[in-house]
Design a protein around this motif. Structure first.
Motif, PDB file in Angstrom:
ATOM      1  N   PHE A  49       0.826  -1.204   0.000  1.00 20.31           N
ATOM      2  CA  PHE A  49       0.000   0.000   0.000  1.00 20.31           C
ATOM      3  C   PHE A  49       0.861   1.255   0.000  1.00 20.31           C
ATOM      4  CE2 PHE A  49       0.661  -1.355   4.398  1.00 20.31           C
ATOM      5  CZ  PHE A  49       1.183  -0.205   4.966  1.00 20.31           C
ATOM      6  N   LEU A  50       0.203   2.372  -0.277  1.00 22.07           N
ATOM      7  CA  LEU A  50       0.803   3.700  -0.162  1.00 22.07           C
ATOM      8  C   LEU A  50       0.048   4.421   0.950  1.00 22.07           C
ATOM      9  CD1 LEU A  50       0.758   4.621  -3.959  1.00 22.07           C
ATOM     10  CD2 LEU A  50       2.698   3.715  -2.663  1.00 22.07           C
ATOM     11  N   ARG A  51       0.696   5.384   1.540  1.00 17.54           N
ATOM     12  CA  ARG A  51      -0.004   6.254   2.496  1.00 17.54           C
ATOM     13  C   ARG A  51      -0.556   7.446   1.721  1.00 17.54           C
ATOM     14  NH1 ARG A  51      -1.235   3.300   6.759  1.00 17.54           N
ATOM     15  NH2 ARG A  51       0.574   2.508   7.865  1.00 17.54           N
ATOM     16  N   PRO A  52      -1.602   8.074   2.237  1.00 18.72           N
ATOM     17  CA  PRO A  52      -2.156   9.251   1.558  1.00 18.72           C
ATOM     18  C   PRO A  52      -1.133  10.387   1.482  1.00 18.72           C
ATOM     19  CG  PRO A  52      -3.706   8.386   3.173  1.00 18.72           C
ATOM     20  CD  PRO A  52      -2.407   7.669   3.387  1.00 18.72           C
ATOM     21  N   PRO A  53      -1.347  11.333   0.589  1.00 19.73           N
ATOM     22  CA  PRO A  53      -0.422  12.468   0.450  1.00 19.73           C
ATOM     23  C   PRO A  53      -0.240  13.217   1.761  1.00 19.73           C
ATOM     24  CG  PRO A  53      -2.097  12.532  -1.270  1.00 19.73           C
ATOM     25  CD  PRO A  53      -2.475  11.435  -0.330  1.00 19.73           C
ATOM     26  N   GLY A  54       0.991  13.612   2.017  1.00 19.22           N
ATOM     27  CA  GLY A  54       1.292  14.385   3.215  1.00 19.22           C
ATOM     28  C   GLY A  54       1.567  13.533   4.445  1.00 19.22           C
ATOM     29  N   ALA A  55       1.575  12.210   4.298  1.00 19.36           N
ATOM     30  CA  ALA A  55       1.814  11.340   5.450  1.00 19.36           C
ATOM     31  C   ALA A  55       3.224  11.551   5.995  1.00 19.36           C
ATOM     32  CB  ALA A  55       1.627   9.875   5.055  1.00 19.36           C
ATOM     33  N   VAL A  56       3.310  11.663   7.304  1.00 19.50           N
ATOM     34  CA  VAL A  56       4.622  11.746   7.961  1.00 19.50           C
ATOM     35  C   VAL A  56       5.228  10.341   7.941  1.00 19.50           C
ATOM     36  CG1 VAL A  56       3.996  13.745   9.385  1.00 19.50           C
ATOM     37  CG2 VAL A  56       3.536  11.439  10.245  1.00 19.50           C
ATOM     38  N   ASP A  57       6.464  10.178   8.438  1.00 21.06           N
ATOM     39  CA  ASP A  57       7.079   8.849   8.373  1.00 21.06           C
ATOM     40  C   ASP A  57       6.195   7.833   9.101  1.00 21.06           C
ATOM     41  OD1 ASP A  57       8.372   7.864  11.061  1.00 21.06           O
ATOM     42  OD2 ASP A  57       8.798  10.008  10.973  1.00 21.06           O
ATOM     43  N   ASP A  58       6.264   6.593   8.658  1.00 27.75           N
ATOM     44  CA  ASP A  58       5.276   5.590   9.055  1.00 27.75           C
ATOM     45  C   ASP A  58       5.152   5.379  10.558  1.00 27.75           C
ATOM     46  OD1 ASP A  58       3.394   4.226   7.382  1.00 27.75           O
ATOM     47  OD2 ASP A  58       4.167   2.350   8.207  1.00 27.75           O
ATOM     48  N   HIS A  59       6.256   5.361  11.267  1.00 27.55           N
ATOM     49  CA  HIS A  59       6.200   5.153  12.712  1.00 27.55           C
ATOM     50  C   HIS A  59       5.393   6.280  13.372  1.00 27.55           C
ATOM     51  CE1 HIS A  59       7.376   3.828  16.683  1.00 27.55           C
ATOM     52  NE2 HIS A  59       7.781   5.054  16.954  1.00 27.55           N
ATOM     53  N   ALA A  79     -10.098   6.916  -3.185  1.00 22.33           N
ATOM     54  CA  ALA A  79      -8.812   6.222  -3.299  1.00 22.33           C
ATOM     55  C   ALA A  79      -8.305   5.703  -1.961  1.00 22.33           C
ATOM     56  CB  ALA A  79      -7.766   7.158  -3.910  1.00 22.33           C
ATOM     57  N   ILE A  80      -8.714   6.334  -0.892  1.00 26.29           N
ATOM     58  CA  ILE A  80      -8.204   5.951   0.431  1.00 26.29           C
ATOM     59  C   ILE A  80      -9.147   4.929   1.061  1.00 26.29           C
ATOM     60  CG2 ILE A  80      -7.485   6.788   2.702  1.00 26.29           C
ATOM     61  CD1 ILE A  80      -7.107   9.571   1.403  1.00 26.29           C
ATOM     62  N   SER A  81      -8.552   3.821   1.476  1.00 16.41           N
ATOM     63  CA  SER A  81      -9.315   2.796   2.179  1.00 16.41           C
ATOM     64  C   SER A  81      -8.612   2.515   3.506  1.00 16.41           C
ATOM     65  CB  SER A  81      -9.428   1.529   1.325  1.00 16.41           C
ATOM     66  OG  SER A  81      -8.151   1.019   1.010  1.00 16.41           O
ATOM     67  N   LEU A  82      -9.087   1.532   4.232  1.00 17.98           N
ATOM     68  CA  LEU A  82      -8.499   1.217   5.529  1.00 17.98           C
ATOM     69  C   LEU A  82      -7.751  -0.107   5.463  1.00 17.98           C
ATOM     70  CD1 LEU A  82     -11.511   2.251   7.774  1.00 17.98           C
ATOM     71  CD2 LEU A  82      -9.464   3.576   7.247  1.00 17.98           C
ATOM     72  N   SER A  83      -6.586  -0.132   6.068  1.00 18.97           N
ATOM     73  CA  SER A  83      -5.763  -1.340   6.098  1.00 18.97           C
ATOM     74  C   SER A  83      -6.461  -2.430   6.893  1.00 18.97           C
ATOM     75  CB  SER A  83      -4.411  -1.023   6.734  1.00 18.97           C
ATOM     76  OG  SER A  83      -3.715  -2.209   7.044  1.00 18.97           O
ATOM     77  N   GLN A  84      -6.450  -3.643   6.356  1.00 19.50           N
ATOM     78  CA  GLN A  84      -7.006  -4.782   7.090  1.00 19.50           C
ATOM     79  C   GLN A  84      -6.107  -5.150   8.267  1.00 19.50           C
ATOM     80  OE1 GLN A  84      -7.136  -7.433   3.688  1.00 19.50           O
ATOM     81  NE2 GLN A  84      -9.366  -7.394   3.743  1.00 19.50           N
ATOM     82  N   LEU A  85      -4.887  -4.690   8.213  1.00 19.65           N
ATOM     83  CA  LEU A  85      -3.915  -5.019   9.250  1.00 19.65           C
ATOM     84  C   LEU A  85      -4.166  -4.230  10.529  1.00 19.65           C
ATOM     85  CD1 LEU A  85      -1.396  -6.850   9.416  1.00 19.65           C
ATOM     86  CD2 LEU A  85      -0.030  -4.867   8.816  1.00 19.65           C
ATOM     87  N   ASP A  86      -4.340  -2.890  10.395  1.00 20.93           N
ATOM     88  CA  ASP A  86      -4.475  -2.061  11.596  1.00 20.93           C
ATOM     89  C   ASP A  86      -5.509  -0.944  11.485  1.00 20.93           C
ATOM     90  OD1 ASP A  86      -3.225  -0.292   9.896  1.00 20.93           O
ATOM     91  OD2 ASP A  86      -1.320  -0.295  10.964  1.00 20.93           O
ATOM     92  N   GLY A  87      -6.270  -0.915  10.402  1.00 13.77           N
ATOM     93  CA  GLY A  87      -7.318   0.093  10.254  1.00 13.77           C
ATOM     94  C   GLY A  87      -6.833   1.475   9.874  1.00 13.77           C
ATOM     95  N   SER A  88      -5.541   1.612   9.572  1.00 16.15           N
ATOM     96  CA  SER A  88      -5.005   2.923   9.182  1.00 16.15           C
ATOM     97  C   SER A  88      -5.293   3.188   7.706  1.00 16.15           C
ATOM     98  CB  SER A  88      -3.499   2.980   9.455  1.00 16.15           C
ATOM     99  OG  SER A  88      -2.816   2.040   8.649  1.00 16.15           O
ATOM    100  N   PRO A  89      -5.310   4.470   7.290  1.00 15.95           N
ATOM    101  CA  PRO A  89      -5.625   4.803   5.898  1.00 15.95           C
ATOM    102  C   PRO A  89      -4.498   4.409   4.943  1.00 15.95           C
ATOM    103  CG  PRO A  89      -5.258   6.804   7.185  1.00 15.95           C
ATOM    104  CD  PRO A  89      -5.174   5.662   8.129  1.00 15.95           C
ATOM    105  N   VAL A  90      -4.897   3.764   3.837  1.00 17.09           N
ATOM    106  CA  VAL A  90      -3.958   3.303   2.821  1.00 17.09           C
ATOM    107  C   VAL A  90      -4.544   3.533   1.436  1.00 17.09           C
ATOM    108  CG1 VAL A  90      -2.843   1.542   4.272  1.00 17.09           C
ATOM    109  CG2 VAL A  90      -4.866   0.940   2.948  1.00 17.09           C
ATOM    110  N   ILE A  91      -3.669   3.484   0.445  1.00 20.14           N
ATOM    111  CA  ILE A  91      -4.078   3.571  -0.957  1.00 20.14           C
ATOM    112  C   ILE A  91      -3.480   2.371  -1.682  1.00 20.14           C
ATOM    113  CG2 ILE A  91      -3.823   4.864  -3.122  1.00 20.14           C
ATOM    114  CD1 ILE A  91      -3.721   7.433  -1.443  1.00 20.14           C
ATOM    115  N   PHE A  92      -4.320   1.656  -2.427  1.00 22.78           N
ATOM    116  CA  PHE A  92      -3.855   0.579  -3.289  1.00 22.78           C
ATOM    117  C   PHE A  92      -3.949   1.104  -4.712  1.00 22.78           C
ATOM    118  CE2 PHE A  92      -5.419  -1.800   0.445  1.00 22.78           C
ATOM    119  CZ  PHE A  92      -4.232  -2.428   0.795  1.00 22.78           C
ATOM    120  N   ALA A  93      -2.802   1.480  -5.269  1.00 25.00           N
ATOM    121  CA  ALA A  93      -2.770   2.154  -6.563  1.00 25.00           C
ATOM    122  C   ALA A  93      -3.363   1.316  -7.686  1.00 25.00           C
ATOM    123  CB  ALA A  93      -1.334   2.549  -6.907  1.00 25.00           C
TER     124      ALA A  93
END
Length: 195
Positions: A49-59, A79-93
């Motif tokens: 996945f990608l993080r949405p625009p403007g995302a700070v470093d992943d940690h 374009a933004i959905s939620l990760s099945q892993l932790d519910g955080s916003p992600v993009i699957f290009a």
């Protein structure tokens, strides 16, 4: 209890087979999934996945993000959905890329600074496009990704008939990956997340 004459070899073998069959059935029942999960396909958790625009470093992003879904709601393209892993916003290009809205409503909507509004779309850094020369059909006349790249980061190198990525211009929006998947059997360009 049957008398010994009536209980001959046939009955013995029949009882033996029945006993083995029951044991096999019980064993099979123990290792089979429960009826509620029968027929369900195991869920594959994607990590590409990608993080949405403007995302700070992943940690830091994962610390700041409250999973409020404001960025998901703000994205006009879905374009933004939620990760099945932790519910955080992600993009699957490959499904829906980031179309780099001029005002970046996703980043504007974030109240926790997990997404920080960039100065402009050219300063977004979601990842970098990487081309697989093995699967790329640019030498056969396909330039769909080049014509659709909003940052003009892709070009055709006619001397060796290969696609080139200008890493300084590429922001990792994933439009190229999405377009490639819609016109080719194999996706030849993927966006790798920075960091």
């Amino acid at each position: 209890m049957p008398d010994e004459k009536a209980y001959g070899r046939r009955q013995f073998f029949r009882d033996s087979v029945t006993s083995v069959a029951r044991a096999a059935y019980e064993f099979h029942r123990q290792i089979e999934p429960t009826p509620s999960s029968e027929g369900s396909v195991p869920t594959v958790v994607r990590k590409d996945f990608l993080r949405p625009p403007g995302a700070v470093d992943d940690h830091m992003f994962l610390e700041r993000c409250t999973r409020c879904q404001d960025c998901v709601k703000a994205c006009p393209y879905g374009a933004i959905s939620l990760s099945q892993l932790d519910g955080s916003p992600v993009i699957f290009a490959d499904q829906v890329p980031c179309y780099l809205c001029h005002d970046l409503p996703c980043a504007s909507s974030c109240a926790t600074q997990a997404l920080v509004l960039p100065e402009g779309v050219d300063s977004v850094r979601m990842g970098t496009a990487v081309v697989s020369d093995r699967y790329c059909t640019a030498s056969q006349g396909c330039h769909a990704c080049v014509s659709k790249c909003p940052m003009e980061a892709l070009s055709m190198e006619f001397s060796d008939m290969r696609l080139r990525v200008d890493v300084q211009r590429c922001v990792g929006c994933g439009v190229c990956e999405h377009v490639c998947g819609s016109v080719n059997d194999r996706v030849a360009i993927r966006v790798r997340r920075d960091g």
